[in-house]
Structure formats: structure tokens, C-alpha cells
Motif scaffolding. Structure first.
Motif, PDB file in Angstrom:
ATOM      1  N   ASP A 172      28.757 -66.267 -32.187  1.00 18.74           N
ATOM      2  CA  ASP A 172      30.190 -65.975 -32.179  1.00 18.74           C
ATOM      3  C   ASP A 172      30.883 -66.863 -31.129  1.00 18.74           C
ATOM      4  O   ASP A 172      30.501 -66.850 -29.951  1.00 18.74           O
ATOM      5  CB  ASP A 172      30.397 -64.498 -31.871  1.00 18.74           C
ATOM      6  CG  ASP A 172      31.847 -64.101 -32.028  1.00 18.74           C
ATOM      7  OD1 ASP A 172      32.190 -63.533 -33.080  1.00 18.74           O
ATOM      8  OD2 ASP A 172      32.647 -64.370 -31.100  1.00 18.74           O
ATOM      9  N   LEU A 183      33.935 -66.911 -29.620  1.00 16.66           N
ATOM     10  CA  LEU A 183      34.606 -66.278 -28.475  1.00 16.66           C
ATOM     11  C   LEU A 183      33.583 -65.645 -27.529  1.00 16.66           C
ATOM     12  O   LEU A 183      33.681 -65.777 -26.307  1.00 16.66           O
ATOM     13  CB  LEU A 183      35.624 -65.238 -28.962  1.00 16.66           C
ATOM     14  CG  LEU A 183      36.424 -64.525 -27.874  1.00 16.66           C
ATOM     15  CD1 LEU A 183      37.205 -65.506 -27.000  1.00 16.66           C
ATOM     16  CD2 LEU A 183      37.384 -63.503 -28.498  1.00 16.66           C
ATOM     17  N   ASP A 184      32.585 -64.972 -28.084  1.00 17.53           N
ATOM     18  CA  ASP A 184      31.555 -64.336 -27.249  1.00 17.53           C
ATOM     19  C   ASP A 184      30.779 -65.370 -26.436  1.00 17.53           C
ATOM     20  O   ASP A 184      30.480 -65.142 -25.258  1.00 17.53           O
ATOM     21  CB  ASP A 184      30.565 -63.540 -28.112  1.00 17.53           C
ATOM     22  CG  ASP A 184      31.166 -62.251 -28.643  1.00 17.53           C
ATOM     23  OD1 ASP A 184      32.256 -61.855 -28.180  1.00 17.53           O
ATOM     24  OD2 ASP A 184      30.539 -61.635 -29.529  1.00 17.53           O
ATOM     25  N   SER A 231      39.592 -65.038 -32.325  1.00 17.32           N
ATOM     26  CA  SER A 231      39.098 -63.661 -32.259  1.00 17.32           C
ATOM     27  C   SER A 231      37.603 -63.621 -32.551  1.00 17.32           C
ATOM     28  O   SER A 231      37.042 -64.567 -33.117  1.00 17.32           O
ATOM     29  CB  SER A 231      39.834 -62.796 -33.284  1.00 17.32           C
ATOM     30  OG  SER A 231      41.219 -62.888 -33.045  1.00 17.32           O
ATOM     31  N   GLN A 232      37.002 -62.507 -32.171  1.00 15.25           N
ATOM     32  CA  GLN A 232      35.585 -62.296 -32.503  1.00 15.25           C
ATOM     33  C   GLN A 232      35.444 -62.337 -34.019  1.00 15.25           C
ATOM     34  O   GLN A 232      36.330 -61.874 -34.736  1.00 15.25           O
ATOM     35  CB  GLN A 232      35.107 -60.945 -31.984  1.00 15.25           C
ATOM     36  CG  GLN A 232      34.789 -60.995 -30.500  1.00 15.25           C
ATOM     37  CD  GLN A 232      34.350 -59.657 -29.970  1.00 15.25           C
ATOM     38  OE1 GLN A 232      34.866 -58.626 -30.387  1.00 15.25           O
ATOM     39  NE2 GLN A 232      33.419 -59.665 -29.053  1.00 15.25           N
TER      40      GLN A 232
END
Ligand code: ZN
Length: 143
Positions: free
Chosen positions: A22, A24-25, A108-109
Motif C-alpha cells: 500500500d 500511503l502505508d 488514500s489507503q
């Protein structure tokens, strides 16, 4: 409120993010590991799918668009500051499809990396903290 605060570049980090994770993560994890409380991010590459947000100013909430296809990352631009005492990445992303059509929004995630090369700059001099802003309904910098 208007304010200008000078910060000083401390370090610049470059790297490649893992396929299938992911976006963003991964960026948030790097900033947390490097203890970046104030910084700038940019990246290019490609995603397998994307989830991008649009802030509805009347409803005061994000609407999320999922793009379930491979896309080029033309540009990811973002910053790092503190929210609730931990590093928070705020990034916007511009993506292109196989016809060169462009989509974009608030990262976003749920945006999954195909390949991604990033640069992160760490700044010294001021801690930017996000707090709830009545006027916009967003968590903005309290300068
Ligand atoms: Zn945003």
C-alpha cells in the motif's frame, strides 16, 4: 491566519517501494522509522490500482474514487507533519491511464504499488502539528 516559517533541510532519502504494498502505508512507515516530523515527499512510478479522495467542501467529508486498473504515477507530491503526535503523510497524486488520460486526488489507503521510486526530505526547525480546523472541517497545520 497566514504564516511563513523557515525550515532547514537536514537529510534527503531515496528509495524504491515494494511491489504489491500500500503506497500511503509504506510512505508513512518510512517517515515513522526515520522519525520525520517535518518533511517533503515526491515519487514517481506505477500503481496496480488506486484509491484517491476528493474533499466535498459542502458536506465536509471525503468522497473516494477507486480506479481498479494499472496507472502511471506522473507525480506524487506530499508533506509530513505530526498528527496526534505521530508522523502523518499528506500526499496528492496525479495518475495516467493507457491513453494518457489523467486522474488525481488525495492519496488514500488502497493505492497498491506496482513500482515506485521516492525521495523524502527531512526538515529541521519547526514541528508542524495538525489540529481540527472549524472553518474547513480538516486537520490543518497549527502554526
Ligand atoms: Zn489532501
Amino acid at each position: 491566519m497566514m504564516a511563513v516559517i523557515e525550515v532547514e533541510r537536514k537529510s534527503v532519502y531515496m528509495g524504491r517501494l515494494p511491489h504489491g504494498s500500500d503506497l500511503l502505508d509504506e510512505l508513512t512507515k518510512i517517515c515513522t522509522d526515520l522519525e520525520i516530523e517535518c518533511g517533503r515527499i515526491e515519487a514517481i512510478g506505477a500503481v496496480q490500482k488506486a484509491c484517491i479522495g476528493y474533499y466535498d467542501q459542502k458536506l465536509r467529508k471525503y468522497k473516494f474514487n477507486t480506479l481498479d486498473t494499472g496507472l502511471e504515477i506522473l507525480k506524487l507530491a506530499g508533506n509530513v507533519s505530526l498528527k496526534d503526535g505521530v508522523p502523518m503523510v499528506h500526499a496528492h497524486i496525479t495518475l495516467a491511464d493507457d491513453k494518457g488520460r489523467v486522474f488525481g486526488g488525495h492519496l488514500s489507503q488502497g493505492t497498491i504499488i506496482f513500482a515506485c521510486e521516492y525521495m523524502i526530505e527531512k526538515f529541521d526547525g519547526h514541528a508542524f502539528r495538525r489540529i481540527y480546523d472549524e472553518e474547513t472541517g480538516l486537520a490543518l497545520w497549527n502554526m
